[in-house]
Write a protein that holds these residues in place. Sequence first.
Motif, PDB file in Angstrom:
ATOM      1  N   ARG A   1       1.727   6.173  13.158  1.00 38.39           N
ATOM      2  CA  ARG A   1       2.930   5.393  13.412  1.00 38.39           C
ATOM      3  C   ARG A   1       3.683   5.194  12.105  1.00 38.39           C
ATOM      4  NH1 ARG A   1       1.924   6.948  17.649  1.00 38.39           N
ATOM      5  NH2 ARG A   1       1.535   5.794  19.552  1.00 38.39           N
ATOM      6  N   TYR A   2       4.964   4.906  12.229  1.00 37.08           N
ATOM      7  CA  TYR A   2       5.844   4.710  11.080  1.00 37.08           C
ATOM      8  C   TYR A   2       6.552   3.370  11.221  1.00 37.08           C
ATOM      9  CZ  TYR A   2       5.100   9.679  10.384  1.00 37.08           C
ATOM     10  OH  TYR A   2       4.521  10.904  10.180  1.00 37.08           O
ATOM     11  N   ASP A   3       6.568   2.599  10.149  1.00 35.68           N
ATOM     12  CA  ASP A   3       7.290   1.335  10.134  1.00 35.68           C
ATOM     13  C   ASP A   3       8.773   1.649   9.934  1.00 35.68           C
ATOM     14  OD1 ASP A   3       8.644  -1.003   8.957  1.00 35.68           O
ATOM     15  OD2 ASP A   3       6.643  -1.891   9.015  1.00 35.68           O
ATOM     16  N   PRO A   4       9.653   1.136  10.797  1.00 39.68           N
ATOM     17  CA  PRO A   4      11.081   1.429  10.660  1.00 39.68           C
ATOM     18  C   PRO A   4      11.655   1.045   9.294  1.00 39.68           C
ATOM     19  CG  PRO A   4      10.646   0.364  12.753  1.00 39.68           C
ATOM     20  CD  PRO A   4       9.373   0.318  11.968  1.00 39.68           C
ATOM     21  N   GLY A   5      11.151  -0.015   8.695  1.00 40.95           N
ATOM     22  CA  GLY A   5      11.609  -0.408   7.365  1.00 40.95           C
ATOM     23  C   GLY A   5      11.243   0.618   6.305  1.00 40.95           C
ATOM     24  N   ASP A   6      10.051   1.186   6.418  1.00 41.49           N
ATOM     25  CA  ASP A   6       9.631   2.235   5.480  1.00 41.49           C
ATOM     26  C   ASP A   6      10.471   3.493   5.648  1.00 41.49           C
ATOM     27  OD1 ASP A   6       7.656   0.551   4.518  1.00 41.49           O
ATOM     28  OD2 ASP A   6       6.042   1.493   5.665  1.00 41.49           O
ATOM     29  N   VAL A   7      10.827   3.805   6.894  1.00 38.91           N
ATOM     30  CA  VAL A   7      11.674   4.977   7.152  1.00 38.91           C
ATOM     31  C   VAL A   7      13.049   4.754   6.534  1.00 38.91           C
ATOM     32  CG1 VAL A   7      12.762   6.396   8.930  1.00 38.91           C
ATOM     33  CG2 VAL A   7      10.392   5.634   9.213  1.00 38.91           C
ATOM     34  N   ARG A   8      13.602   3.557   6.697  1.00 41.70           N
ATOM     35  CA  ARG A   8      14.915   3.232   6.116  1.00 41.70           C
ATOM     36  C   ARG A   8      14.859   3.337   4.587  1.00 41.70           C
ATOM     37  NH1 ARG A   8      19.875   3.364   7.487  1.00 41.70           N
ATOM     38  NH2 ARG A   8      19.613   2.035   9.267  1.00 41.70           N
ATOM     39  N   THR A   9      13.805   2.829   3.969  1.00 38.54           N
ATOM     40  CA  THR A   9      13.637   2.916   2.523  1.00 38.54           C
ATOM     41  C   THR A   9      13.557   4.366   2.070  1.00 38.54           C
ATOM     42  OG1 THR A   9      12.524   0.772   2.472  1.00 38.54           O
ATOM     43  CG2 THR A   9      12.145   2.233   0.594  1.00 38.54           C
ATOM     44  N   TYR A  10      12.841   5.193   2.822  1.00 37.80           N
ATOM     45  CA  TYR A  10      12.720   6.617   2.516  1.00 37.80           C
ATOM     46  C   TYR A  10      14.089   7.288   2.545  1.00 37.80           C
ATOM     47  CZ  TYR A  10      11.689  11.551   3.308  1.00 37.80           C
ATOM     48  OH  TYR A  10      11.677  12.924   3.242  1.00 37.80           O
ATOM     49  N   VAL A  11      14.868   7.022   3.593  1.00 39.44           N
ATOM     50  CA  VAL A  11      16.204   7.621   3.718  1.00 39.44           C
ATOM     51  C   VAL A  11      17.108   7.138   2.583  1.00 39.44           C
ATOM     52  CG1 VAL A  11      18.286   7.713   5.150  1.00 39.44           C
ATOM     53  CG2 VAL A  11      16.030   8.007   6.188  1.00 39.44           C
ATOM     54  N   ASP A  12      17.066   5.854   2.281  1.00 39.12           N
ATOM     55  CA  ASP A  12      17.880   5.321   1.182  1.00 39.12           C
ATOM     56  C   ASP A  12      17.507   5.981  -0.144  1.00 39.12           C
ATOM     57  OD1 ASP A  12      19.195   3.695   2.975  1.00 39.12           O
ATOM     58  OD2 ASP A  12      18.069   1.879   2.435  1.00 39.12           O
ATOM     59  N   GLY A  13      16.211   6.247  -0.340  1.00 36.65           N
ATOM     60  CA  GLY A  13      15.756   6.934  -1.549  1.00 36.65           C
ATOM     61  C   GLY A  13      16.275   8.359  -1.631  1.00 36.65           C
ATOM     62  N   LEU A  14      16.329   9.034  -0.489  1.00 38.13           N
ATOM     63  CA  LEU A  14      16.883  10.390  -0.469  1.00 38.13           C
ATOM     64  C   LEU A  14      18.364  10.375  -0.832  1.00 38.13           C
ATOM     65  CD1 LEU A  14      15.329  11.879   2.798  1.00 38.13           C
ATOM     66  CD2 LEU A  14      14.674  12.384   0.442  1.00 38.13           C
ATOM     67  N   ARG A  15      19.078   9.403  -0.309  1.00 38.64           N
ATOM     68  CA  ARG A  15      20.513   9.299  -0.608  1.00 38.64           C
ATOM     69  C   ARG A  15      20.734   9.014  -2.071  1.00 38.64           C
ATOM     70  NH1 ARG A  15      22.498   5.615   4.464  1.00 38.64           N
ATOM     71  NH2 ARG A  15      22.273   7.230   6.042  1.00 38.64           N
ATOM     72  N   THR A  16      19.949   8.134  -2.652  1.00 37.43           N
ATOM     73  CA  THR A  16      20.080   7.798  -4.065  1.00 37.43           C
ATOM     74  C   THR A  16      19.770   9.008  -4.931  1.00 37.43           C
ATOM     75  OG1 THR A  16      19.455   5.499  -3.607  1.00 37.43           O
ATOM     76  CG2 THR A  16      19.239   6.264  -5.881  1.00 37.43           C
ATOM     77  N   ALA A  17      18.694   9.720  -4.619  1.00 39.08           N
ATOM     78  CA  ALA A  17      18.327  10.907  -5.392  1.00 39.08           C
ATOM     79  C   ALA A  17      19.403  11.975  -5.287  1.00 39.08           C
ATOM     80  CB  ALA A  17      16.979  11.452  -4.913  1.00 39.08           C
ATOM     81  N   ASP A  18      19.969  12.131  -4.106  1.00 42.78           N
ATOM     82  CA  ASP A  18      21.028  13.125  -3.893  1.00 42.78           C
ATOM     83  C   ASP A  18      22.279  12.755  -4.687  1.00 42.78           C
ATOM     84  OD1 ASP A  18      21.911  15.543  -2.669  1.00 42.78           O
ATOM     85  OD2 ASP A  18      23.109  14.348  -1.273  1.00 42.78           O
ATOM     86  N   ALA A  19      22.625  11.471  -4.692  1.00 41.37           N
ATOM     87  CA  ALA A  19      23.813  11.012  -5.417  1.00 41.37           C
ATOM     88  C   ALA A  19      23.628  11.183  -6.924  1.00 41.37           C
ATOM     89  CB  ALA A  19      24.097   9.556  -5.090  1.00 41.37           C
ATOM     90  N   GLU A  20      22.424  10.951  -7.426  1.00 46.52           N
ATOM     91  CA  GLU A  20      22.159  11.107  -8.851  1.00 46.52           C
ATOM     92  C   GLU A  20      22.177  12.561  -9.268  1.00 46.52           C
ATOM     93  OE1 GLU A  20      18.474   9.050  -9.475  1.00 46.52           O
ATOM     94  OE2 GLU A  20      19.407   7.089  -9.271  1.00 46.52           O
ATOM     95  N   ALA A  21      21.786  13.459  -8.360  1.00 46.23           N
ATOM     96  CA  ALA A  21      21.750  14.889  -8.673  1.00 46.23           C
ATOM     97  C   ALA A  21      23.153  15.490  -8.682  1.00 46.23           C
ATOM     98  CB  ALA A  21      20.887  15.626  -7.653  1.00 46.23           C
ATOM     99  N   ALA A  22      24.093  14.843  -7.996  1.00 44.12           N
ATOM    100  CA  ALA A  22      25.456  15.392  -7.894  1.00 44.12           C
ATOM    101  C   ALA A  22      26.267  15.163  -9.135  1.00 44.12           C
ATOM    102  CB  ALA A  22      26.178  14.758  -6.715  1.00 44.12           C
TER     103      ALA A  22
END
Length: 81
Positions: free
Chosen positions: A60-81
């Motif tokens: 199972r996955y905690d929805p809060g952990d999934v949201r944190t994961y997605v936010d981390g991907l967005r931050t990493a993507d923005a920093e790479a740009a």
Amino acid sequence: MSRTRSAQPDPVATLRGGLPDRYLTPEDIAAMFGVPLETVYQWRKKRTGPPGFRIGKHVRYDPGDVRTYVDGLRTADAEAA
């Protein structure tokens, strides 16, 4: 009366809107990200996707952990740009 699947929250809308009031299944994660179920299992094996946990034999996955994961991907993507 028959139960319809529409009673379940739309997993893709979950990422865009509020978080569901339940733990997510691997099938929910696959639907949210638009990837095959096997990809979700590979993410878990390689520890590259959202963190999951076991309840007995079920993952199972905690929805809060999934949201944190997605936010981390967005931050990493923005920093790479």
